[in-house]
Design an enzyme around this catalytic site. Structure first.
Site, PDB file in Angstrom:
ATOM      1  N   ILE A 114       0.844  -1.148  -0.030  1.00 13.22           N
ATOM      2  CA  ILE A 114       0.045   0.164   0.052  1.00 13.22           C
ATOM      3  C   ILE A 114       1.088   1.287  -0.049  1.00 13.22           C
ATOM      4  O   ILE A 114       1.809   1.368   0.937  1.00 13.22           O
ATOM      5  CB  ILE A 114      -0.933   0.133   1.015  1.00 13.22           C
ATOM      6  CG1 ILE A 114      -1.397  -1.283   1.447  1.00 13.22           C
ATOM      7  CG2 ILE A 114      -1.959   1.133   1.206  1.00 13.22           C
ATOM      8  CD1 ILE A 114      -2.597  -1.884   0.373  1.00 13.22           C
ATOM      9  N   GLY A 199      -2.091   6.420   5.216  1.00  9.85           N
ATOM     10  CA  GLY A 199      -2.983   7.239   6.266  1.00  9.85           C
ATOM     11  C   GLY A 199      -3.502   6.152   7.298  1.00  9.85           C
ATOM     12  O   GLY A 199      -3.574   5.051   6.917  1.00  9.85           O
ATOM     13  N   CYS A 250       6.663  11.626   7.587  1.00 11.46           N
ATOM     14  CA  CYS A 250       6.143  11.474   8.520  1.00 11.46           C
ATOM     15  C   CYS A 250       7.046  11.529  10.142  1.00 11.46           C
ATOM     16  O   CYS A 250       6.632  11.665  10.958  1.00 11.46           O
ATOM     17  CB  CYS A 250       5.185  10.255   8.734  1.00 11.46           C
ATOM     18  SG  CYS A 250       5.949   8.615   8.210  1.00 11.46           S
TER      19      CYS A 250
END
Ligand code: ACO
Length: 465
Positions: A114, A199, A250
């Protein structure tokens, strides 16, 4: 009710899975030198395509900027490759003759990758390299807003692998990313493991799929500047790190926690090196665009400070690299205290180490458990006292947290998937790499006899009344 597009995308996934199964069978029988040649070719192709893929990613997502996306692609193609190229992944990878145990590498099979919209092409290069090095096939599910760039990165990796002898269908990417297709990929019986970077919603879906999954947690990185720090150097590192790709990584700094005794020096240095301090009125205006409906506004993600200023209706000098606002509290009502994925930074003043420690803890619990913290200090006793109990997988000392956490400037494993450990709801706190994508079978020889019953009895402690 499934739409036509859902049904088509589900069929697309099933086709990729069938191809991947056949391809992996072939790859699984290759020798170490065959695998290494394929991975080397993929790394070379990633390097050559770094610029083209960076342009595509920025054009499609409007996140970040081209020069930094090039650097990120090169980090995946070079640093990640160099960190894995000598790792053994075929056959007996370790013979411990003293204990008579051999370790045998076993590919996991088919990986579902992903890919986030913030780092699409670099993540595709990185995941392709670690998957194939471990002799797996990989199928990517791109974020819908980065699908074209991710498909292209996967295609480049597949073609390079094929030119070096890999089978067709080893690396593929869903072209019509629907939720139905992603769910099909994550839940299908042929999928063996999920590598979920993105996310929280997508990571949660991966965990709920019933398949083993490596996920990541959100970051909310607090960075303490202790009075013993080399302030000018610390600010240089922080600005370089925080502004990289306009803050999309992040592990980038979200809040500075600055000792009161050096506050003036730090503020002066920040201003001198390109930070723009918001006044109270400007801060309120920027706060109003940081969040929408209680969460981060995707429109500010990876944008230049001037663009964010324009959205907020304030004028930001053309040479400003970063927007800084003084903050004292933590929580959803204080947007500067959240993970902002943009060149915006909260500035907290603290009395001392103890107060910094408590505040860092609060920021992590609020939004970044298990991810990353930073400290700038020269006093090693302070560094030890500050870091030892922090709930973070990476504690970055005297380095920018972006480049530190991903393993570009400190000696942790180069990676673009940063585990947050059990405290962050992840299986590992490691930087995810090739070793997470193969299993180890142990061939263990008999080396001692079981103790006889009467010997056992003698070892039991005497019962006392
Ligand atoms: C080392 C590292 O730096 S790793 C970085 C990983 N971290 C991140 O990506 C940060 C977390 N990401 C986010 O917070 C968000 O993705 C943002 C803010 C960057 C962008 O937000 P947005 O694009 O507005 O929303 P979001 O990412 O949630 O997804 C939008 C839609 O796409 C869907 N989607 C996301 N990924 C996929 C996928 N692989 N396949 C199909 N659909 C997907 C979502 O389910 C969502 O659908 P919905 O609108 O029906 O709910």
């Amino acid at each position: 009710m499934l739409r036509d597009i859902d049904l088509q995308s589900i069929q697309e996934v099933r086709d990729y899975l069938e191809q991947a199964k056949e391809a992996q069978k072939i790859l699984g029988k290759m020798t170490q030198s065959e695998i290494d040649k394929i991975v080397e070719n993929m790394s070379n192709a990633g390097r050559e395509a770094a610029e083209k893929l960076a342009v595509m990613a920025v054009e499609e997502t409007r996140f970040g900027n081209v020069p930094d996306k090039v650097t990120k692609n090169l980090f995946a193609a070079n640093d990640v490759y160099n960190s894995i190229k000598d790792i053994k992944t075929v056959g007996i990878i370790n013979r411990d003759e003293e204990n008579r145990v051999w370790e045998v590498a076993q590919p996991v099979g088919i990986v579902a990758g992903i890919v986030p919209s913030t780092n699409p092409t670099s993540t595709a290069i990185f995941k392709s390299l670690i998957a194939v090095k471990a002799r797996n096939a990989i199928i990517f599910s791109p974020h819908p807003s980065a699908a074209k760039a991710t498909v292209e990165a996967a295609k480049i990796m597949q073609e390079a692998a094929e030119r070096a002898g890999a089978p067709k269908g080893l690396i593929s990417c869903i072209m019509q990313p629907t939720l139905a297709a992603t769910n099909e990929l994550m839940k299908h019986k042929l999928t063996d493991v999920i590598l979920a970077t993105g996310g929280p919603g997508m990571v949660k879906a991966a965990y709920s799929s019933g398949k083993p999954a490596y996920g990541v947690g959100p970051g909310n990185v607090p960075v303490y500047i202790h009075e013993s720090a080399d302030v000018a150097k610390a600010i240089e590192l922080i600005i370089e790190s925080k502004t990289f790709d306009y803050g999309t990584i992040c592990a980038s700094e979200q809040a500075l926690l600055v000792d009161e005794s050096i506050k003036e020096k730090v503020v002066a240095e920040l201003k001198q090196q390109g930070a723009y301090f918001l006044n109270e009125d400007e801060k309120r205006k920027v706060e109003s665009v940081i969040m929408v409906n209680g969460s981060l506004n995707a429109k500010i993600v990876g944008k230049a400070p001037q663009v964010i200023g324009e959205m907020a209706g304030i004028e930001v000098p053309a040479d400003a690299k970063l927007l800084v606002a003084e903050e004292t509290r933590v929580g959803k009502e204080y947007p500067f205290s959240i993970e902002k994925l943009s060149p915006t930074l909260a500035f907290y003043t603290v009395k001392d180490l103890e107060e910094a420690s408590a505040l860092a803890q609060e920021l992590l619990v609020f939004g970044g458990l298990g991810h990353t913290v930073g400290i700038h200090a020269q006093d090693e006793k302070v560094i030890e006292a500050y870091t030892i109990d922090k709930p973070a997988g990476r504690i970055i000392v005297n380095a920018g947290t972006t480049f530190g956490a991903i393993g570009a400037t400190v000696n942790v494993m180069p990676s673009l998937t940063l585990g947050c450990g059990a405290i962050g709801n992840n299986i590992t706190s490691d930087n995810v790499t090739v070793k997470h994508l193969f299993n180890i079978k142990r061939v263990a020889f008999g080396v001692r006899e079981m103790p006889k019953k009467d010997e056992n009895a003698q070892k039991q402690p005497a019962l006392t009344k």
